[in-house]
Each structure stands twice: as C-alpha cells, then as structure tokens.
Design an enzyme around this catalytic site. Structure first.
Site, PDB file in Angstrom:
ATOM      1  N   ASP A  29      25.874  12.435 -10.390  1.00 59.87           N
ATOM      2  CA  ASP A  29      26.507  13.648  -8.797  1.00 59.87           C
ATOM      3  C   ASP A  29      26.883  11.936  -8.403  1.00 59.87           C
ATOM      4  OD1 ASP A  29      24.767  16.347  -7.222  1.00 59.87           O
ATOM      5  OD2 ASP A  29      25.494  14.299  -6.138  1.00 59.87           O
ATOM      6  N   ILE A  30      28.328  12.677  -7.452  1.00 61.52           N
ATOM      7  CA  ILE A  30      28.697  11.631  -7.485  1.00 61.52           C
ATOM      8  C   ILE A  30      27.818  10.529  -5.760  1.00 61.52           C
ATOM      9  CG2 ILE A  30      29.626  13.389  -5.667  1.00 61.52           C
ATOM     10  CD1 ILE A  30      32.691  11.825  -6.407  1.00 61.52           C
ATOM     11  N   ASN A  64      19.717  25.299  -6.014  1.00 61.37           N
ATOM     12  CA  ASN A  64      20.147  25.800  -5.217  1.00 61.37           C
ATOM     13  C   ASN A  64      21.445  26.442  -5.089  1.00 61.37           C
ATOM     14  OD1 ASN A  64      18.853  22.865  -3.572  1.00 61.37           O
ATOM     15  ND2 ASN A  64      20.876  22.497  -3.538  1.00 61.37           N
ATOM     16  N   GLY A  79      21.318  26.026   0.091  1.00 65.60           N
ATOM     17  CA  GLY A  79      22.114  24.655   0.149  1.00 65.60           C
ATOM     18  C   GLY A  79      22.854  24.311  -0.834  1.00 65.60           C
ATOM     19  N   GLN A  80      23.670  25.778  -1.471  1.00 68.59           N
ATOM     20  CA  GLN A  80      24.443  24.859  -2.341  1.00 68.59           C
ATOM     21  C   GLN A  80      25.843  25.181  -1.882  1.00 68.59           C
ATOM     22  OE1 GLN A  80      25.117  29.054  -5.134  1.00 68.59           O
ATOM     23  NE2 GLN A  80      25.927  27.305  -6.358  1.00 68.59           N
ATOM     24  N   HIS A  98      23.843  25.169 -11.119  1.00 64.47           N
ATOM     25  CA  HIS A  98      24.036  23.561 -11.769  1.00 64.47           C
ATOM     26  C   HIS A  98      22.237  22.974 -11.876  1.00 64.47           C
ATOM     27  CE1 HIS A  98      25.509  23.814  -7.288  1.00 64.47           C
ATOM     28  NE2 HIS A  98      24.698  22.474  -7.468  1.00 64.47           N
ATOM     29  N   HIS A 118      20.007  19.983 -10.606  1.00 68.17           N
ATOM     30  CA  HIS A 118      20.069  18.789 -11.117  1.00 68.17           C
ATOM     31  C   HIS A 118      18.928  18.046 -11.402  1.00 68.17           C
ATOM     32  CE1 HIS A 118      22.536  19.197  -6.513  1.00 68.17           C
ATOM     33  NE2 HIS A 118      22.390  20.549  -6.228  1.00 68.17           N
TER      34      HIS A 118
HETATM   35  P1  5GP Z   1      24.556  21.495  -4.510  1.00 64.51           P
HETATM   36  O1  5GP Z   1      24.583  21.318  -2.844  1.00 64.51           O
HETATM   37  O2  5GP Z   1      26.156  22.657  -4.546  1.00 64.51           O
HETATM   38  O3  5GP Z   1      23.043  21.872  -4.817  1.00 64.51           O
HETATM   39  O4  5GP Z   1      25.031  20.621  -5.270  1.00 64.51           O
HETATM   40  C1  5GP Z   1      26.595  20.381  -5.521  1.00 64.51           C
HETATM   41  C2  5GP Z   1      26.045  18.791  -5.924  1.00 64.51           C
HETATM   42  O5  5GP Z   1      27.192  17.718  -6.156  1.00 64.51           O
HETATM   43  C3  5GP Z   1      26.021  17.355  -5.107  1.00 64.51           C
HETATM   44  O6  5GP Z   1      24.843  17.080  -4.645  1.00 64.51           O
HETATM   45  C4  5GP Z   1      27.031  16.710  -4.548  1.00 64.51           C
HETATM   46  O7  5GP Z   1      26.876  15.012  -4.015  1.00 64.51           O
HETATM   47  C5  5GP Z   1      27.541  16.805  -5.895  1.00 64.51           C
HETATM   48  N1  5GP Z   1      29.778  16.771  -6.019  1.00 64.51           N
HETATM   49  C6  5GP Z   1      29.786  17.047  -5.811  1.00 64.51           C
HETATM   50  N2  5GP Z   1      30.842  16.869  -5.670  1.00 64.51           N
HETATM   51  C7  5GP Z   1      30.647  15.987  -7.262  1.00 64.51           C
HETATM   52  C8  5GP Z   1      31.892  15.689  -7.619  1.00 64.51           C
HETATM   53  O8  5GP Z   1      33.114  15.845  -7.667  1.00 64.51           O
HETATM   54  N3  5GP Z   1      31.690  14.608  -8.560  1.00 64.51           N
HETATM   55  C9  5GP Z   1      30.365  14.731  -9.004  1.00 64.51           C
HETATM   56  N4  5GP Z   1      30.066  14.291  -9.800  1.00 64.51           N
HETATM   57  N5  5GP Z   1      29.335  15.620  -8.336  1.00 64.51           N
HETATM   58  C10 5GP Z   1      29.826  15.917  -7.183  1.00 64.51           C
END
Ligand code: 5GP
Ligand code: ZN
Length: 116
Positions: free
Chosen positions: A32-33, A89, A95-96, A102, A104
């Site tokens: 994750d970034i 999420n 919180g998606q 995906h 986590h």
């Molecule tokens: P969500 O909030 O949808 O459950 O999680 C999305 C996740 O994707 C977040 O934890 C966010 O840090 C990660 N993310 C968003 N953009 C990027 C990216 O460009 N590269 C990577 N490796 N992770 C990302």
C-alpha cells in the site's frame, strides 16, 4: 476484463508502478502506498471487480484465491505468527476509496477492535 479508468487495473497492466510482493495468474499483491501498519499489502484480482457488492457466484473461486493469497502473503511477510488483520472496505460507509476489489493485509503491530 479491465476498466481503463481504474487505478488498480493500471497497476495490474503495469501502467502505474507498484511494489509487487506476490503474484499468480489470477491476482497480484503489492505494498500500500500509504501504509497503516509496518506491513500493509493489498491483494487484488487481476480481473476488475469493483467491490464485494459486485462479486457474484461465478467469482467464488477468485474470492477463495484472494483469501488464500492473503494468508500466503502474511506468512511470506513474517506477520502470520504474531497475527494480522485482513480488511475489505466496501462502499461509502465501508470507507472504500478505490473501486477495484482489494483485501488489505496489515500486521507488524497490535490491531484494535472495534475499528474506527
Ligand atoms: P480502500 O480505502 O479503498 O479500502 O483502500 C485503498 C488503498 O489503496 C488505500 O489504503 C491507499 O493507500 C491505497 N492506494 C491508493 N492509491 C494507491 C497507489 O497508487 N498505489 C498503491 N500501492 N496503493 C494505493
Ligand atoms: Zn480495476
């Protein structure tokens, strides 16, 4: 099937770089970034499925592979023995923020419950 506008589809096709830690024919896992724990990996299907709400019975095998891969990633990252958290999420209240399914995988510190 990929979605040209989707960030994670771009990671799948290599348009956007990511630190891949595990991959198979059907899925990839990358860091994750914005890590929320010492280890924070996202496991995603190569196929564009927008969320768990969009998964269908024909995705049964893929969903199973995602969960098995989450465990494999945790073991490979050395966080399985101490324990880890898996999170999916979904939607606004979930919180998606990225609309490509995906899982986590978080670990390397104690997790708390209930989640925020
Ligand atoms: P969500 O909030 O949808 O459950 O999680 C999305 C996740 O994707 C977040 O934890 C966010 O840090 C990660 N993310 C968003 N953009 C990027 C990216 O460009 N590269 C990577 N490796 N992770 C990302
Ligand atoms: Zn996608």
């Amino acid at each position: 099937m990929s979605d040209g506008q989707c960030l994670f589809c771009k990671i799948v096709d290599g348009t956007i770089p990511a630190e891949v830690v595990h991959e198979t024919e059907s899925l990839i896992a990358f860091r994750d970034i914005g890590p929320q724990a010492p280890t924070h990996v996202l496991v995603i299907p190569r196929k564009h499925v927008a969320s768990l709400d969009d998964a269908r019975p024909e995705d049964r095998e893929l969903l199973g592979e995602l969960m098995l891969a989450a465990g494999a990633v945790a073991r490979a990252q050395g966080i399985a023995e101490s324990g880890f958290r898996t999170v999916v999420n979904t939607g606004v209240d979930g919180g998606q923020t990225v609309h490509h399914l995906h899982v986590h995988v978080l670990g390397g510190r104690p997790m708390h419950w209930p989640p925020g």
